[in-house]
Motif scaffolding. Structure first.
Motif, PDB file in Angstrom:
ATOM      1  N   ARG A 207       0.828  -1.242  -0.042  1.00  0.00           N
ATOM      2  CA  ARG A 207       0.038   0.052  -0.013  1.00  0.00           C
ATOM      3  C   ARG A 207       0.773   1.190  -0.109  1.00  0.00           C
ATOM      4  N   LEU A 208       1.876   1.223  -0.644  1.00  0.00           N
ATOM      5  CA  LEU A 208       2.979   2.282  -0.835  1.00  0.00           C
ATOM      6  C   LEU A 208       2.176   3.426  -1.569  1.00  0.00           C
ATOM      7  N   GLY A 209       1.262   3.102  -2.275  1.00  0.00           N
ATOM      8  CA  GLY A 209       0.683   3.987  -3.370  1.00  0.00           C
ATOM      9  C   GLY A 209       0.233   5.409  -2.663  1.00  0.00           C
ATOM     10  N   VAL A 210      -0.349   5.092  -1.179  1.00  0.00           N
ATOM     11  CA  VAL A 210      -0.741   6.228  -0.602  1.00  0.00           C
ATOM     12  C   VAL A 210       0.471   7.252  -0.219  1.00  0.00           C
ATOM     13  N   ILE A 211       1.790   6.682   0.324  1.00  0.00           N
ATOM     14  CA  ILE A 211       2.813   7.315   0.351  1.00  0.00           C
ATOM     15  C   ILE A 211       3.209   8.258  -0.744  1.00  0.00           C
ATOM     16  N   ALA A 212       3.422   7.385  -1.877  1.00  0.00           N
ATOM     17  CA  ALA A 212       3.866   7.885  -3.042  1.00  0.00           C
ATOM     18  C   ALA A 212       2.807   9.037  -3.465  1.00  0.00           C
ATOM     19  N   GLY A 213       1.601   8.874  -3.323  1.00  0.00           N
ATOM     20  CA  GLY A 213       0.614  10.126  -3.788  1.00  0.00           C
ATOM     21  C   GLY A 213       0.870  11.287  -2.877  1.00  0.00           C
ATOM     22  N   ILE A 214       1.184  11.007  -1.839  1.00  0.00           N
ATOM     23  CA  ILE A 214       1.460  12.384  -0.672  1.00  0.00           C
ATOM     24  C   ILE A 214       2.729  13.015  -1.255  1.00  0.00           C
ATOM     25  N   ALA A 215       3.595  12.250  -1.511  1.00  0.00           N
ATOM     26  CA  ALA A 215       4.981  12.897  -1.872  1.00  0.00           C
ATOM     27  C   ALA A 215       4.762  13.719  -3.011  1.00  0.00           C
ATOM     28  N   LEU A 216       3.946  13.035  -3.938  1.00  0.00           N
ATOM     29  CA  LEU A 216       3.639  13.892  -5.331  1.00  0.00           C
ATOM     30  C   LEU A 216       2.904  15.010  -4.978  1.00  0.00           C
ATOM     31  N   GLY A 217       1.858  15.092  -4.343  1.00  0.00           N
ATOM     32  CA  GLY A 217       1.188  16.121  -3.789  1.00  0.00           C
ATOM     33  C   GLY A 217       1.946  17.320  -3.242  1.00  0.00           C
ATOM     34  N   ILE A 218       3.017  17.064  -2.213  1.00  0.00           N
ATOM     35  CA  ILE A 218       3.810  17.943  -1.686  1.00  0.00           C
ATOM     36  C   ILE A 218       4.645  18.454  -2.714  1.00  0.00           C
ATOM     37  N   ALA A 219       5.179  17.827  -3.442  1.00  0.00           N
ATOM     38  CA  ALA A 219       6.230  18.403  -4.425  1.00  0.00           C
ATOM     39  C   ALA A 219       5.390  19.157  -5.541  1.00  0.00           C
ATOM     40  N   ALA A 220       4.234  19.030  -5.981  1.00  0.00           N
ATOM     41  CA  ALA A 220       3.299  19.539  -6.822  1.00  0.00           C
ATOM     42  C   ALA A 220       2.969  20.886  -5.914  1.00  0.00           C
ATOM     43  N   GLY A 221       2.667  20.736  -4.792  1.00  0.00           N
ATOM     44  CA  GLY A 221       2.241  22.198  -4.268  1.00  0.00           C
ATOM     45  C   GLY A 221       3.448  23.110  -3.968  1.00  0.00           C
ATOM     46  N   PHE A 222       4.538  22.451  -3.653  1.00  0.00           N
ATOM     47  CA  PHE A 222       5.633  23.259  -3.672  1.00  0.00           C
ATOM     48  C   PHE A 222       6.027  24.118  -4.870  1.00  0.00           C
ATOM     49  N   VAL A 223       6.139  23.174  -5.948  1.00  0.00           N
ATOM     50  CA  VAL A 223       6.297  23.847  -7.182  1.00  0.00           C
ATOM     51  C   VAL A 223       5.183  24.924  -7.635  1.00  0.00           C
ATOM     52  N   ALA A 224       3.946  24.687  -7.387  1.00  0.00           N
ATOM     53  CA  ALA A 224       2.800  25.701  -7.525  1.00  0.00           C
ATOM     54  C   ALA A 224       3.371  27.020  -6.899  1.00  0.00           C
ATOM     55  N   GLU A 225       3.659  26.750  -5.464  1.00  0.00           N
ATOM     56  CA  GLU A 225       3.951  27.712  -4.490  1.00  0.00           C
ATOM     57  C   GLU A 225       4.924  28.773  -5.392  1.00  0.00           C
ATOM     58  N   ARG A 226       5.984  28.207  -5.847  1.00  0.00           N
ATOM     59  CA  ARG A 226       7.292  28.898  -6.289  1.00  0.00           C
ATOM     60  C   ARG A 226       6.923  29.542  -7.559  1.00  0.00           C
ATOM     61  N   TRP A 227       6.080  28.917  -8.442  1.00  0.00           N
ATOM     62  CA  TRP A 227       5.518  29.421  -9.662  1.00  0.00           C
ATOM     63  C   TRP A 227       4.746  30.839  -9.510  1.00  0.00           C
ATOM     64  N   SER A 228       3.961  30.541  -8.407  1.00  0.00           N
ATOM     65  CA  SER A 228       2.852  31.896  -8.097  1.00  0.00           C
ATOM     66  C   SER A 228       3.847  32.854  -7.595  1.00  0.00           C
ATOM     67  N   GLU A 229       5.057  32.677  -6.708  1.00  0.00           N
ATOM     68  CA  GLU A 229       5.898  33.682  -6.337  1.00  0.00           C
ATOM     69  C   GLU A 229       6.381  34.275  -7.230  1.00  0.00           C
ATOM     70  N   LYS A 230       7.028  33.647  -8.080  1.00  0.00           N
ATOM     71  CA  LYS A 230       7.616  34.258  -9.430  1.00  0.00           C
ATOM     72  C   LYS A 230       6.792  35.246 -10.174  1.00  0.00           C
ATOM     73  N   ARG A 231       5.473  34.797 -10.429  1.00  0.00           N
ATOM     74  CA  ARG A 231       4.500  35.538 -10.994  1.00  0.00           C
ATOM     75  C   ARG A 231       4.369  36.879 -10.578  1.00  0.00           C
ATOM     76  N   ARG A 232       4.076  36.832  -9.208  1.00  0.00           N
ATOM     77  CA  ARG A 232       3.915  38.027  -8.298  1.00  0.00           C
ATOM     78  C   ARG A 232       4.960  38.797  -8.543  1.00  0.00           C
ATOM     79  N   GLN A 233       6.298  38.301  -8.480  1.00  0.00           N
ATOM     80  CA  GLN A 233       7.266  39.174  -8.440  1.00  0.00           C
ATOM     81  C   GLN A 233       7.642  39.708  -9.841  1.00  0.00           C
ATOM     82  N   ALA A 234       7.173  39.207 -10.987  1.00  0.00           N
ATOM     83  CA  ALA A 234       7.253  39.613 -12.188  1.00  0.00           C
ATOM     84  C   ALA A 234       6.430  40.682 -12.545  1.00  0.00           C
ATOM     85  N   TRP A 235       5.270  40.531 -11.888  1.00  0.00           N
ATOM     86  CA  TRP A 235       4.215  41.786 -12.025  1.00  0.00           C
ATOM     87  C   TRP A 235       4.537  43.151 -11.001  1.00  0.00           C
TER      88      TRP A 235
END
Length: 235
Positions: A207-235
């Motif tokens: 049942r390692l799929g749950v752990i893998a899904g959590i890891a992917l979610g954390i990574a995706a959230g981190f990337v999305a937050e960094r991307w949002s910060e760069k967009r705010r700085q660009a504006w």
């Protein structure tokens, strides 16, 4: 227990009461699930009291039933509760100067709904007595509701008809707490990627799929937050 503490407690309870009701069905289902897994009534009540984390309890029960190694059960519970590290770090300034016992109790009582509803007001207040009342009163309400629901589920596990589909009530309770948390784009991305990843990877062993899904979610959230910060700085 001065007036400031009482005022904070009243405001916290008023704010938390509607959401705390959703803990009851979730706790009942968790109690039933613990008994269905093979835990005794005493073991189930002990787990409910010591762990006090519905997601971790429900997430590790299939592993316990399958006789998974202890290290995997521990890692799964740890990963499922990683969000509380973030929650605690965000709330830490509100407990600056508080005693060690208060901080320890606050960590044990922290739940998702409490963070979602109370964090902003806690961090804005400069009154430590009001902050403590505003936090500990609704936290104890949630704890009491969870223990009560768990007790009902544990003692009534053999009474509830299986065709009631109690697990659906758990899903509804989780959705009630999830919706306020996904107002930000990064949180929404993390939830979508994590949920989709867990579903697609559900065939992984142990049942390692749950752990893998959590890891992917954390990574995706981190990337999305960094991307949002760069967009705010660009504006």
């Amino acid at each position: 227990m001065n007036e400031s503490f009482k005022r904070g407690a009243r405001e916290g309870l008023t704010l938390m009461l509607p959401m705390s009701v959703g803990l009851l069905p979730w706790a009942i289902v968790t109690g039933v699930a613990m008994r269905s897994t093979g835990l005794s009534a005493v073991e189930s009540l002990g787990m409910n009291l010591i762990v006090y984390a519905g997601t971790a309890q429900l997430g590790t029960l299939p592993l316990i039933a399958a006789g998974a190694p202890l290290w995997l059960i521990f890692v799964t519970a740890l990963v499922l509760n990683l969000r509380f590290v973030i929650f605690s770090a965000a709330l830490a300034p509100a407990f600056h100067g508080a005693s060690w016992s208060k901080r320890l109790l606050s960590g044990y009582l922290l739940v998702d709904g409490l963070f979602v509803l109370c964090a902003d007001r806690l961090l804005r207040s400069d009154d430590p007595h009001w902050r403590w009342g505003f936090y500990v009163a609704p936290a104890m309400l949630c704890w009491s509701m969870w223990q009560l629901g768990g007790l009902v589920g544990v003692l009534g596990a053999g009474v509830f008809p299986k065709d009631w589909s109690l697990e659906f009530m758990t899903t509804i309770a989780l959705m009630v707490m999830l919706v306020p948390m996904v107002k930000q784009r990064a949180m929404l991305v993390a939830a979508l990627v994590g949920g989709l990843g867990a579903v697609l990877l559900r065939g992984l062993p142990l049942r390692l799929g749950v752990i893998a899904g959590i890891a992917l979610g954390i990574a995706a959230g981190f990337v999305a937050e960094r991307w949002s910060e760069k967009r705010r700085q660009a504006w």
